[in-house]
Design a protein around this motif. Structure first.
Motif, PDB file in Angstrom:
ATOM      1  N   LYS A 172      45.337  46.816  60.841  1.00  0.00           N
ATOM      2  CA  LYS A 172      45.235  46.042  59.592  1.00  0.00           C
ATOM      3  C   LYS A 172      43.878  46.254  58.922  1.00  0.00           C
ATOM      4  O   LYS A 172      43.797  46.300  57.691  1.00  0.00           O
ATOM      5  N   VAL A 173      42.834  46.406  59.733  1.00  0.00           N
ATOM      6  CA  VAL A 173      41.486  46.595  59.181  1.00  0.00           C
ATOM      7  C   VAL A 173      41.387  47.944  58.482  1.00  0.00           C
ATOM      8  O   VAL A 173      40.910  48.046  57.342  1.00  0.00           O
ATOM      9  N   GLN A 174      41.837  49.010  59.155  1.00  0.00           N
ATOM     10  CA  GLN A 174      41.791  50.348  58.561  1.00  0.00           C
ATOM     11  C   GLN A 174      42.644  50.417  57.297  1.00  0.00           C
ATOM     12  O   GLN A 174      42.244  51.039  56.299  1.00  0.00           O
ATOM     13  N   PHE A 175      43.813  49.796  57.334  1.00  0.00           N
ATOM     14  CA  PHE A 175      44.694  49.779  56.164  1.00  0.00           C
ATOM     15  C   PHE A 175      43.989  49.110  54.981  1.00  0.00           C
ATOM     16  O   PHE A 175      44.037  49.614  53.852  1.00  0.00           O
ATOM     17  N   THR A 176      43.331  47.978  55.236  1.00  0.00           N
ATOM     18  CA  THR A 176      42.632  47.252  54.171  1.00  0.00           C
ATOM     19  C   THR A 176      41.469  48.065  53.628  1.00  0.00           C
ATOM     20  O   THR A 176      41.264  48.134  52.407  1.00  0.00           O
ATOM     21  N   ILE A 177      40.712  48.712  54.516  1.00  0.00           N
ATOM     22  CA  ILE A 177      39.579  49.534  54.073  1.00  0.00           C
ATOM     23  C   ILE A 177      40.073  50.700  53.217  1.00  0.00           C
ATOM     24  O   ILE A 177      39.492  51.005  52.157  1.00  0.00           O
ATOM     25  N   CYS A 178      41.147  51.346  53.646  1.00  0.00           N
ATOM     26  CA  CYS A 178      41.714  52.457  52.862  1.00  0.00           C
ATOM     27  C   CYS A 178      42.169  51.986  51.486  1.00  0.00           C
ATOM     28  O   CYS A 178      41.955  52.666  50.479  1.00  0.00           O
ATOM     29  N   LEU A 179      42.786  50.810  51.457  1.00  0.00           N
ATOM     30  CA  LEU A 179      43.252  50.263  50.183  1.00  0.00           C
ATOM     31  C   LEU A 179      42.073  49.955  49.265  1.00  0.00           C
ATOM     32  O   LEU A 179      42.141  50.189  48.047  1.00  0.00           O
ATOM     33  N   LEU A 180      40.981  49.456  49.841  1.00  0.00           N
ATOM     34  CA  LEU A 180      39.782  49.177  49.046  1.00  0.00           C
ATOM     35  C   LEU A 180      39.207  50.474  48.466  1.00  0.00           C
ATOM     36  O   LEU A 180      38.760  50.498  47.310  1.00  0.00           O
ATOM     37  N   LEU A 181      39.215  51.532  49.249  1.00  0.00           N
ATOM     38  CA  LEU A 181      38.720  52.824  48.761  1.00  0.00           C
ATOM     39  C   LEU A 181      39.593  53.355  47.633  1.00  0.00           C
ATOM     40  O   LEU A 181      39.098  53.896  46.634  1.00  0.00           O
ATOM     41  N   ILE A 182      40.917  53.203  47.787  1.00  0.00           N
ATOM     42  CA  ILE A 182      41.840  53.626  46.731  1.00  0.00           C
ATOM     43  C   ILE A 182      41.583  52.808  45.465  1.00  0.00           C
ATOM     44  O   ILE A 182      41.578  53.350  44.350  1.00  0.00           O
ATOM     45  N   TRP A 183      41.361  51.497  45.645  1.00  0.00           N
ATOM     46  CA  TRP A 183      41.075  50.641  44.498  1.00  0.00           C
ATOM     47  C   TRP A 183      39.818  51.111  43.760  1.00  0.00           C
ATOM     48  O   TRP A 183      39.798  51.160  42.518  1.00  0.00           O
ATOM     49  N   VAL A 184      38.778  51.492  44.499  1.00  0.00           N
ATOM     50  CA  VAL A 184      37.541  51.990  43.878  1.00  0.00           C
ATOM     51  C   VAL A 184      37.833  53.249  43.072  1.00  0.00           C
ATOM     52  O   VAL A 184      37.420  53.369  41.900  1.00  0.00           O
ATOM     53  N   LEU A 185      38.537  54.194  43.667  1.00  0.00           N
ATOM     54  CA  LEU A 185      38.830  55.460  42.993  1.00  0.00           C
ATOM     55  C   LEU A 185      39.651  55.248  41.730  1.00  0.00           C
ATOM     56  O   LEU A 185      39.360  55.837  40.674  1.00  0.00           O
ATOM     57  N   VAL A 186      40.665  54.401  41.811  1.00  0.00           N
ATOM     58  CA  VAL A 186      41.516  54.124  40.644  1.00  0.00           C
ATOM     59  C   VAL A 186      40.717  53.404  39.563  1.00  0.00           C
ATOM     60  O   VAL A 186      40.826  53.721  38.364  1.00  0.00           O
ATOM     61  N   SER A 187      39.901  52.437  39.960  1.00  0.00           N
ATOM     62  CA  SER A 187      39.102  51.676  38.991  1.00  0.00           C
ATOM     63  C   SER A 187      38.139  52.579  38.232  1.00  0.00           C
ATOM     64  O   SER A 187      37.974  52.449  37.014  1.00  0.00           O
ATOM     65  N   VAL A 188      37.505  53.498  38.969  1.00  0.00           N
ATOM     66  CA  VAL A 188      36.573  54.427  38.324  1.00  0.00           C
ATOM     67  C   VAL A 188      37.325  55.402  37.426  1.00  0.00           C
ATOM     68  O   VAL A 188      36.887  55.707  36.306  1.00  0.00           O
ATOM     69  N   ALA A 189      38.480  55.867  37.880  1.00  0.00           N
ATOM     70  CA  ALA A 189      39.271  56.833  37.101  1.00  0.00           C
ATOM     71  C   ALA A 189      39.765  56.233  35.791  1.00  0.00           C
ATOM     72  O   ALA A 189      39.914  56.945  34.781  1.00  0.00           O
ATOM     73  N   ARG A 245      38.232  53.890  33.967  1.00  0.00           N
ATOM     74  CA  ARG A 245      37.162  53.209  33.228  1.00  0.00           C
ATOM     75  C   ARG A 245      37.164  53.522  31.738  1.00  0.00           C
ATOM     76  O   ARG A 245      36.739  52.696  30.930  1.00  0.00           O
ATOM     77  N   ASP A 246      37.640  54.690  31.344  1.00  0.00           N
ATOM     78  CA  ASP A 246      37.706  55.042  29.916  1.00  0.00           C
ATOM     79  C   ASP A 246      39.113  54.889  29.350  1.00  0.00           C
ATOM     80  O   ASP A 246      39.351  55.236  28.188  1.00  0.00           O
ATOM     81  N   ILE A 247      40.029  54.395  30.160  1.00  0.00           N
ATOM     82  CA  ILE A 247      41.423  54.280  29.737  1.00  0.00           C
ATOM     83  C   ILE A 247      41.872  52.822  29.675  1.00  0.00           C
ATOM     84  O   ILE A 247      42.467  52.385  28.688  1.00  0.00           O
ATOM     85  N   MET A 248      41.574  52.071  30.713  1.00  0.00           N
ATOM     86  CA  MET A 248      42.043  50.689  30.797  1.00  0.00           C
ATOM     87  C   MET A 248      41.259  49.767  29.876  1.00  0.00           C
ATOM     88  O   MET A 248      40.059  49.970  29.654  1.00  0.00           O
ATOM     89  N   ARG A 249      41.932  48.783  29.320  1.00  0.00           N
ATOM     90  CA  ARG A 249      41.285  47.794  28.467  1.00  0.00           C
ATOM     91  C   ARG A 249      40.153  47.122  29.236  1.00  0.00           C
ATOM     92  O   ARG A 249      40.380  46.633  30.349  1.00  0.00           O
ATOM     93  N   PRO A 250      38.936  47.061  28.695  1.00  0.00           N
ATOM     94  CA  PRO A 250      37.776  46.572  29.462  1.00  0.00           C
ATOM     95  C   PRO A 250      37.951  45.181  30.062  1.00  0.00           C
ATOM     96  O   PRO A 250      37.535  44.943  31.202  1.00  0.00           O
ATOM     97  N   ASP A 251      38.568  44.254  29.316  1.00  0.00           N
ATOM     98  CA  ASP A 251      38.672  42.887  29.841  1.00  0.00           C
ATOM     99  C   ASP A 251      39.569  42.807  31.076  1.00  0.00           C
ATOM    100  O   ASP A 251      39.433  41.883  31.891  1.00  0.00           O
ATOM    101  N   LEU A 252      40.478  43.782  31.243  1.00  0.00           N
ATOM    102  CA  LEU A 252      41.361  43.763  32.406  1.00  0.00           C
ATOM    103  C   LEU A 252      40.594  43.912  33.720  1.00  0.00           C
ATOM    104  O   LEU A 252      41.088  43.516  34.778  1.00  0.00           O
ATOM    105  N   TYR A 253      39.388  44.483  33.640  1.00  0.00           N
ATOM    106  CA  TYR A 253      38.581  44.591  34.850  1.00  0.00           C
ATOM    107  C   TYR A 253      38.172  43.218  35.380  1.00  0.00           C
ATOM    108  O   TYR A 253      37.901  43.063  36.580  1.00  0.00           O
TER     109      TYR A 253
END
Length: 339
Positions: free
Chosen positions: A152-169, A171-179
């Protein structure tokens, strides 16, 4: 005596929610009263400035609470309880606001069913409710996958890393307030992990663990200063409601649990009074959120007072009484429709 900060979170959940609710109330409505005293002024202004961090406490605690709810109820009942407990106060407030602010029927539907939240701005109307409701809707599916993972810990850490990558990707597309919404995903999913650990592992907090909690909270405060006062960018857009709040909400929940334990154990009658006050605020925390901003603004325009401290006392008292009234009304509605 509990030897785990996670166990203390469960024991003093309502009180921790009360602290978070009060912090959000200060953020929205408190008027600075210590302008003439530099040290107190800086502290008071900082407490108010970062008060929105209280929201992240609720996301973290909600993640923990959902793991207990999904174990106790079938999915249809799970959704029914979320609608009754969370959506009802939101709906009653929306009906009142529709009359007071003369919303069109279209505006009412768009605000009430989260259309404006996703299509216009998350801050269209009581953004926390659509945000947490979205998490609730997705939670059963997420938890089904989460429960089947080996680590469960590794799964959560991997999901957090995916969230970081998607959030950064995005940044110029998603509406700013949605962050302001998506930046709360990490603290919610860590709350889910914490809830699972509470039910399946016996985690003991050592002195080192508590020192780490303190350091994490202080680091969160430092990052909050950098992002709110110095406009530092930390990993993702709207950085001030991401890493700083993540650190403070998780470590702060454990530390508050410990503080409430000390009050409960050593302060006797006074400690019991503290627990009851914050427990009461925690029990009406959602209702406080629903009424505080609009009512506070109205009261400040009506009241003509020279004393900001007196204004704060009156505004807070009126908001708390109104929130309790909303709580009672929703309770009566639940009784009528559950008979």
């Amino acid at each position: 005596m509990e030897k785990s900060g996670l166990q203390l979170i469960n024991k003093y959940r309502s009180q921790i929610m009360g602290v978070a609710a009060l912090w959000i109330l200060i953020f929205h409505e408190w008027q600075i009263v210590t302008e003439g005293c530099w040290g107190l002024y800086v502290a008071e202004k900082a407490i108010k400035r970062i008060g929105f961090c209280g929201v992240d406490f609720f996301f973290f605690l909600s993640g923990i609470g959902m793991t207990y709810a999904i174990a106790k109820y079938r999915v249809p009942t799970f959704y029914k309880r979320r609608i009754v407990n969370v959506f009802l106060p939101f709906l009653v407030t929306a009906i009142v606001m529709a009359f007071v602010q003369h919303w069109s029927f279209s505006d009412f539907l768009k605000n009430t069913f989260f259309v404006n939240f996703y299509m216009d701005s998350i801050y269209s109307f009581l953004w926390f409710v659509p945000a947490i409701f979205t998490f609730y809707l997705l939670f059963p599916l997420y938890y089904k996958v989460f429960a089947r993972t080996q680590s469960k810990v590794q799964f959560t850490i991997c999901l957090l890393l995916i969230w970081v990558l998607v959030s950064v990707a995005l940044r110029d597309i998603m509406r700013p307030d949605l962050y302001g919404f998506t930046n709360r995903i990490p603290v919610f999913i860590v709350g889910i992990l914490a809830g699972w650990i509470l039910q399946n592992k016996n985690v003991i907090f050592t002195k080192l663990t508590w020192k780490i909690c303190i350091c994490a909270f202080l680091l969160g405060l430092y990052f909050a200063y950098l992002t709110n006062y110095e406009d530092y960018f930390l990993v993702v857009p709207t950085s001030n409601c991401c890493i700083p709040n993540f650190l403070m909400a998780i470590s702060g929940s454990c530390l508050l649990g410990w503080l409430f334990l000390q009050a409960d154990t050593h302060l006797k009658i006074f400690g019991q009074g503290i627990l009851k006050v914050f427990g009461f605020l925690g029990s009406i925390s959602l209702e406080l959120y629903c009424v505080e901003e609009w009512l506070g603004n109205r009261l400040r325009t009506i009241l003509d007072l020279n004393s900001k401290l007196l204004l704060n006392v009156i505004v807070f008292a009126c908001i708390i009484c109104s929130a309790y009234l909303l709580h009672v009304i929703c309770k009566l509605i639940r009784r009528i429709f559950t008979k």
